[in-house]
Scaffold this active site. Structure first.
Site, PDB file in Angstrom:
ATOM      1  N   ALA A   1     -30.432  -1.721   5.031  1.00 52.03           N
ATOM      2  CA  ALA A   1     -30.025  -1.960   3.649  1.00 52.03           C
ATOM      3  C   ALA A   1     -30.310  -0.693   2.858  1.00 52.03           C
ATOM      4  O   ALA A   1     -31.185   0.106   3.230  1.00 52.03           O
ATOM      5  CB  ALA A   1     -30.836  -3.122   3.085  1.00 52.03           C
TER       6      ALA A   1
ATOM      7  N   GLU B   1     -38.941  -2.965   8.582  1.00 54.45           N
ATOM      8  CA  GLU B   1     -39.139  -3.464   7.215  1.00 54.45           C
ATOM      9  C   GLU B   1     -40.593  -3.529   6.772  1.00 54.45           C
ATOM     10  O   GLU B   1     -40.909  -3.231   5.615  1.00 54.45           O
ATOM     11  CB  GLU B   1     -38.513  -4.865   7.059  1.00 54.45           C
ATOM     12  CG  GLU B   1     -37.001  -4.872   6.948  1.00 54.45           C
ATOM     13  CD  GLU B   1     -36.287  -4.973   8.286  1.00 54.45           C
ATOM     14  OE1 GLU B   1     -36.923  -4.697   9.322  1.00 54.45           O
ATOM     15  OE2 GLU B   1     -35.105  -5.326   8.287  1.00 54.45           O
TER      16      GLU B   1
ATOM     17  N   GLY C   1     -31.571  -3.789   8.440  1.00 60.85           N
ATOM     18  CA  GLY C   1     -30.313  -4.524   8.309  1.00 60.85           C
ATOM     19  C   GLY C   1     -29.254  -4.071   9.298  1.00 60.85           C
ATOM     20  O   GLY C   1     -28.372  -4.845   9.662  1.00 60.85           O
TER      21      GLY C   1
HETATM   22  C1  HXC Z   1     -30.880   4.452   1.554  1.00 59.75           C
HETATM   23  C2  HXC Z   1     -30.925   6.010   3.221  1.00 59.75           C
HETATM   24  C3  HXC Z   1     -31.299   5.024   4.172  1.00 59.75           C
HETATM   25  C4  HXC Z   1     -31.423   3.682   3.707  1.00 59.75           C
HETATM   26  C5  HXC Z   1     -31.176   6.913   5.182  1.00 59.75           C
HETATM   27  N1  HXC Z   1     -30.871   7.155   3.895  1.00 59.75           N
HETATM   28  N2  HXC Z   1     -31.451   5.623   5.371  1.00 59.75           N
HETATM   29  N3  HXC Z   1     -30.718   5.712   1.931  1.00 59.75           N
HETATM   30  N4  HXC Z   1     -31.210   3.463   2.390  1.00 59.75           N
HETATM   31  N5  HXC Z   1     -31.736   2.686   4.516  1.00 59.75           N
HETATM   32  C6  HXC Z   1     -30.521   8.444   3.272  1.00 59.75           C
HETATM   33  C7  HXC Z   1     -31.748   9.342   3.125  1.00 59.75           C
HETATM   34  O1  HXC Z   1     -32.451   8.980   1.970  1.00 59.75           O
HETATM   35  C8  HXC Z   1     -31.110  10.701   3.041  1.00 59.75           C
HETATM   36  O2  HXC Z   1     -30.610  10.907   1.734  1.00 59.75           O
HETATM   37  C9  HXC Z   1     -29.915  10.584   3.965  1.00 59.75           C
HETATM   38  O3  HXC Z   1     -29.651   9.180   4.121  1.00 59.75           O
HETATM   39  C10 HXC Z   1     -30.192  11.146   5.346  1.00 59.75           C
HETATM   40  O4  HXC Z   1     -31.381  10.559   5.853  1.00 59.75           O
HETATM   41  P1  HXC Z   1     -32.689  11.409   6.254  1.00 59.75           P
HETATM   42  O5  HXC Z   1     -33.865  10.527   6.062  1.00 59.75           O
HETATM   43  O6  HXC Z   1     -32.704  12.737   5.556  1.00 59.75           O
HETATM   44  O7  HXC Z   1     -32.407  11.646   7.803  1.00 59.75           O
HETATM   45  P2  HXC Z   1     -33.491  11.791   8.962  1.00 59.75           P
HETATM   46  O8  HXC Z   1     -34.649  12.632   8.503  1.00 59.75           O
HETATM   47  O9  HXC Z   1     -32.732  12.235  10.159  1.00 59.75           O
HETATM   48  O10 HXC Z   1     -34.045  10.322   9.220  1.00 59.75           O
HETATM   49  C11 HXC Z   1     -33.170   9.308   9.648  1.00 59.75           C
HETATM   50  C12 HXC Z   1     -33.899   7.926   9.518  1.00 59.75           C
HETATM   51  C13 HXC Z   1     -34.425   7.776   8.069  1.00 59.75           C
HETATM   52  C14 HXC Z   1     -35.035   7.827  10.505  1.00 59.75           C
HETATM   53  C15 HXC Z   1     -32.847   6.851   9.860  1.00 59.75           C
HETATM   54  O11 HXC Z   1     -33.346   8.081   7.171  1.00 59.75           O
HETATM   55  C16 HXC Z   1     -34.948   6.426   7.765  1.00 59.75           C
HETATM   56  O12 HXC Z   1     -36.049   6.079   8.181  1.00 59.75           O
HETATM   57  N6  HXC Z   1     -34.177   5.641   7.021  1.00 59.75           N
HETATM   58  C17 HXC Z   1     -34.587   4.331   6.580  1.00 59.75           C
HETATM   59  C18 HXC Z   1     -34.521   3.347   7.727  1.00 59.75           C
HETATM   60  C19 HXC Z   1     -35.052   1.983   7.322  1.00 59.75           C
HETATM   61  O13 HXC Z   1     -36.236   1.862   6.963  1.00 59.75           O
HETATM   62  N7  HXC Z   1     -34.209   0.974   7.361  1.00 59.75           N
HETATM   63  C20 HXC Z   1     -34.529  -0.376   6.944  1.00 59.75           C
HETATM   64  C21 HXC Z   1     -34.232  -0.564   5.493  1.00 59.75           C
HETATM   65  S1  HXC Z   1     -34.806  -2.143   4.954  1.00 59.75           S
HETATM   66  P3  HXC Z   1     -30.783  12.335   0.975  1.00 59.75           P
HETATM   67  O14 HXC Z   1     -30.312  12.053  -0.425  1.00 59.75           O
HETATM   68  O15 HXC Z   1     -32.236  12.709   1.087  1.00 59.75           O
HETATM   69  O16 HXC Z   1     -29.887  13.258   1.752  1.00 59.75           O
HETATM   70  C22 HXC Z   1     -33.611  -3.197   5.445  1.00 59.75           C
HETATM   71  C23 HXC Z   1     -33.826  -4.631   4.979  1.00 59.75           C
HETATM   72  C24 HXC Z   1     -32.640  -5.510   5.281  1.00 59.75           C
HETATM   73  O17 HXC Z   1     -32.674  -2.876   6.085  1.00 59.75           O
HETATM   74  C25 HXC Z   1     -32.805  -6.879   4.616  1.00 59.75           C
HETATM   75  C26 HXC Z   1     -32.634  -6.845   3.145  1.00 59.75           C
HETATM   76  C27 HXC Z   1     -32.750  -8.192   2.482  1.00 59.75           C
END
Ligand code: HXC
Length: 257
Positions: free
Chosen positions: A63, A131, A108
């Site tokens: 998400a 999460e 998500g």
């Molecule tokens: C918003 C995101 C994002 C996310 C990545 N980005 N994942 N933005 N939401 N889930 C954005 C980063 O902020 C960054 O923006 C760009 O995408 C590239 O990502 P980087 O982090 O710079 O890349 P990298 O260093 O290679 O790392 C990749 C990654 C990391 C390991 C996937 O991005 C990460 O940990 N992302 C979050 C993963 C996560 O926690 N997902 C679960 C979310 S909670 P900029 O502007 O800096 O370029 C969820 C809940 C669902 O899903 C249920 C809800 C009710």
């Protein structure tokens, strides 16, 4: 438009297209994804669906955290329900849905993949439910579907630790069905979809529904569902065509009726 849909032969390819955010899903993309699956569900020319992410880094990185961060509890509830509705629409789509996991499938993103019938991964895929590291539990079905796919013991470990799983481990624990080199993933997904699309579509749909509904009931109720599905197929022309073609030693021509 964050969701792209292309149709080739009888296979629809749904691409989440926000590569600059690693295809993270915000409200707009969730709404588009929901509308897409509602439309595909009633399109009988579509026999199988593939879901993938744009670019070569991510399937869906979860998400959209930036959108989620300041939500009130009631907004968070609506957001959880919207994502759950997308996953339910994928799971309930009459056609089989294949996830082509071409990179990160986190939170998500992993939950969307779990709602698909079949998961194929590239060697670069990374899956997980991180999460709890963000201060929340999974919200789009991870606590329910991950245990059903890989078993409760491992699902508990992955959800409590938030540990990411690489493609090879995902294959070993049954989280994905197969792993391919990145350049081959989509081609392999298309080949699998084409193999499904060659079969009698109503028989495939009846099978999907019996499996899906059967997983939520006891064995006796599931077997009753299966017997009804089997009997229902005998009201189709494709049942007569499939069995006649076998006996006449020719290839069947299924019409989806
Ligand atoms: C918003 C995101 C994002 C996310 C990545 N980005 N994942 N933005 N939401 N889930 C954005 C980063 O902020 C960054 O923006 C760009 O995408 C590239 O990502 P980087 O982090 O710079 O890349 P990298 O260093 O290679 O790392 C990749 C990654 C990391 C390991 C996937 O991005 C990460 O940990 N992302 C979050 C993963 C996560 O926690 N997902 C679960 C979310 S909670 P900029 O502007 O800096 O370029 C969820 C809940 C669902 O899903 C249920 C809800 C009710």
């Amino acid at each position: 438009m964050p969701i792209q849909v292309a149709q080739e032969d009888r296979v629809a390819l749904v691409t989440v297209d926000r590569p600059e955010r690693l295809n993270a899903l915000n409200t707009q993309s969730l709404q588009e994804l929901l509308a897409t699956f509602e439309r595909l569900a009633s399109d009988s020319s579509v026999r199988a669906i593939i879901v993938t992410g744009a670019g070569d880094r991510a399937f869906i990185a979860g998400a959209d955290i930036a959108e989620m961060k300041d939500k009130s509890p009631s907004e968070a509830l609506a957001f959880a329900r919207l994502g759950q509705a997308v996953c339910s629409a994928i799971e309930a789509a009459p056609q089989p849905v294949i996830a082509a996991i071409n990179g990160y499938a986190l939170g998500g993103g992993c939950e969307i993949a779990l709602a698909c019938d079949i998961r194929l991964a590239s060697e670069t895929a990374v899956l997980g439910q991180p999460e709890v590291a963000l201060g929340v539990p999974p919200g789009w079905g991870g606590t329910q579907r991950l245990p059903r796919v890989i078993g409760p013991g491992l699902a508990r470990e992955l959800i409590y630790t938030g540990r990411r799983v690489r493609a090879e481990e995902a294959l070993r624990i049954g989280l994905v069905n197969a792993v391919y080199p990145p350049a081959e993933l989509l081609e392999r997904a298309r080949a699998l979809a084409a193999e499904i699309a060659r079969n009698a579509p109503l028989a495939v749909r009846l099978s999907k529904e019996a499996i899906r509904r059967g997983l939520d009931v006891d064995l006796a109720a599931g077997l009753a569902l299966e017997a009804q599905a089997f009997a229902l197929a005998f009201s189709t022309a494709d049942q007569r065509e499939g069995m006649s073609a076998f006996l006449e030693k020719r290839s069947p021509e299924f019409r989806g009726a």
